[in-house]
Design a protein around this motif. Structure first.
Motif, PDB file in Angstrom:
ATOM      1  N   ASP A  35      45.175  84.334  34.022  1.00 38.71           N
ATOM      2  CA  ASP A  35      44.617  83.244  33.718  1.00 38.71           C
ATOM      3  C   ASP A  35      43.187  83.283  33.376  1.00 38.71           C
ATOM      4  OD1 ASP A  35      47.620  82.112  33.063  1.00 38.71           O
ATOM      5  OD2 ASP A  35      46.889  80.863  34.484  1.00 38.71           O
ATOM      6  N   THR A  36      42.685  82.543  32.238  1.00 40.14           N
ATOM      7  CA  THR A  36      41.039  82.308  32.166  1.00 40.14           C
ATOM      8  C   THR A  36      40.708  81.160  32.543  1.00 40.14           C
ATOM      9  OG1 THR A  36      41.173  81.432  30.221  1.00 40.14           O
ATOM     10  CG2 THR A  36      41.092  84.208  30.724  1.00 40.14           C
ATOM     11  N   PRO A  37      39.563  80.407  32.425  1.00 39.87           N
ATOM     12  CA  PRO A  37      38.893  79.064  32.550  1.00 39.87           C
ATOM     13  C   PRO A  37      39.602  78.222  31.477  1.00 39.87           C
ATOM     14  CG  PRO A  37      37.775  80.564  32.644  1.00 39.87           C
ATOM     15  CD  PRO A  37      38.189  81.139  32.304  1.00 39.87           C
ATOM     16  N   ALA A  38      40.211  78.963  30.543  1.00 41.37           N
ATOM     17  CA  ALA A  38      40.819  77.746  29.707  1.00 41.37           C
ATOM     18  C   ALA A  38      42.439  78.233  29.564  1.00 41.37           C
ATOM     19  CB  ALA A  38      40.539  78.437  28.304  1.00 41.37           C
ATOM     20  N   GLY A  39      43.052  78.663  30.931  1.00 37.25           N
ATOM     21  CA  GLY A  39      44.554  78.829  31.608  1.00 37.25           C
ATOM     22  C   GLY A  39      45.016  79.573  30.591  1.00 37.25           C
ATOM     23  N   GLU A  40      46.292  79.351  30.013  1.00 31.74           N
ATOM     24  CA  GLU A  40      46.507  81.325  29.557  1.00 31.74           C
ATOM     25  C   GLU A  40      46.478  81.154  28.179  1.00 31.74           C
ATOM     26  OE1 GLU A  40      51.585  81.744  30.255  1.00 31.74           O
ATOM     27  OE2 GLU A  40      50.676  79.599  28.217  1.00 31.74           O
ATOM     28  N   TYR A  41      45.548  82.919  27.844  1.00 34.92           N
ATOM     29  CA  TYR A  41      45.166  82.979  27.071  1.00 34.92           C
ATOM     30  C   TYR A  41      45.289  84.561  25.811  1.00 34.92           C
ATOM     31  CZ  TYR A  41      40.247  83.531  24.310  1.00 34.92           C
ATOM     32  OH  TYR A  41      38.911  84.105  24.150  1.00 34.92           O
ATOM     33  N   TRP A  42      45.486  84.381  25.166  1.00 38.63           N
ATOM     34  CA  TRP A  42      45.989  85.551  24.106  1.00 38.63           C
ATOM     35  C   TRP A  42      44.534  86.499  23.137  1.00 38.63           C
ATOM     36  CZ3 TRP A  42      47.952  81.211  25.096  1.00 38.63           C
ATOM     37  CH2 TRP A  42      50.105  81.062  25.410  1.00 38.63           C
ATOM     38  N   MET A  43      44.497  87.422  23.563  1.00 40.26           N
ATOM     39  CA  MET A  43      43.420  88.016  22.620  1.00 40.26           C
ATOM     40  C   MET A  43      43.916  88.497  21.031  1.00 40.26           C
ATOM     41  SD  MET A  43      40.975  88.774  25.598  1.00 40.26           S
ATOM     42  CE  MET A  43      40.464  89.643  24.435  1.00 40.26           C
ATOM     43  N   ILE A  44      42.449  88.441  20.969  1.00 39.40           N
ATOM     44  CA  ILE A  44      42.746  88.455  19.345  1.00 39.40           C
ATOM     45  C   ILE A  44      42.474  90.005  19.207  1.00 39.40           C
ATOM     46  CG2 ILE A  44      42.074  87.798  17.138  1.00 39.40           C
ATOM     47  CD1 ILE A  44      42.653  85.134  17.890  1.00 39.40           C
ATOM     48  N   THR A  45      43.037  91.276  18.209  1.00 37.09           N
ATOM     49  CA  THR A  45      42.059  92.571  18.055  1.00 37.09           C
ATOM     50  C   THR A  45      42.170  92.255  16.125  1.00 37.09           C
ATOM     51  OG1 THR A  45      43.037  93.711  19.534  1.00 37.09           O
ATOM     52  CG2 THR A  45      41.997  94.694  18.169  1.00 37.09           C
TER      53      THR A  45
END
Length: 125
Positions: A35-45
């Motif tokens: 988790d990040t400060p934004a909550g759940e996070y998805w990385m874009i490649t």
């Protein structure tokens, strides 16, 4: 010289947004393991036509109604640049925030009310 190194796309419906960008541009979007400060996070490649990785980004649930895409500019010191931003007439909306093991960011607004973020890489964050 500071350059754009990352972008965030906020979404009301993350799955719908992922489908849109994957089908439109062929971007690879994978859930980040923490988790990040934004909550759940998805990385874009993103890769160019030769398969080389280029500018990357991320996607998360929209945190407030007016949140838009945010570009992150790499700087050597978030503290130094937040001071410069204020001195030049901009505003800091969210003070220096750590992303564990990666670095620090701050959300800002320029003199024309455009939002952006600054990013300091630091594995000790």
């Amino acid at each position: 010289m500071p350059t754009i190194v990352h972008f965030d796309i906020p979404a009301e419906d993350v799955k719908r947004s992922q489908k849109f960008y994957t089908e439109l541009f062929g971007w690879k979007i994978e859930k980040f393991s923490e988790d990040t400060p934004a909550g759940e996070y998805w990385m874009i490649t993103i890769t160019d036509d030769k398969g080389n990785k280029v500018l990357g980004g991320g996607m998360h649930k929209r945190m407030f109604p007016e949140q838009q895409i945010t570009n992150y500019v790499d700087v050597k010191s978030v503290d130094e640049y937040t001071s410069k931003i204020v001195k030049l007439g901009g505003k800091v909306l969210k003070n220096k925030t750590a992303v564990a093991g990666m670095g620090y960011f701050a959300f800002c607004i320029d003199t024309e009310n455009n939002s952006f973020a600054i990013w300091e890489s630091n594995e000790n964050a």
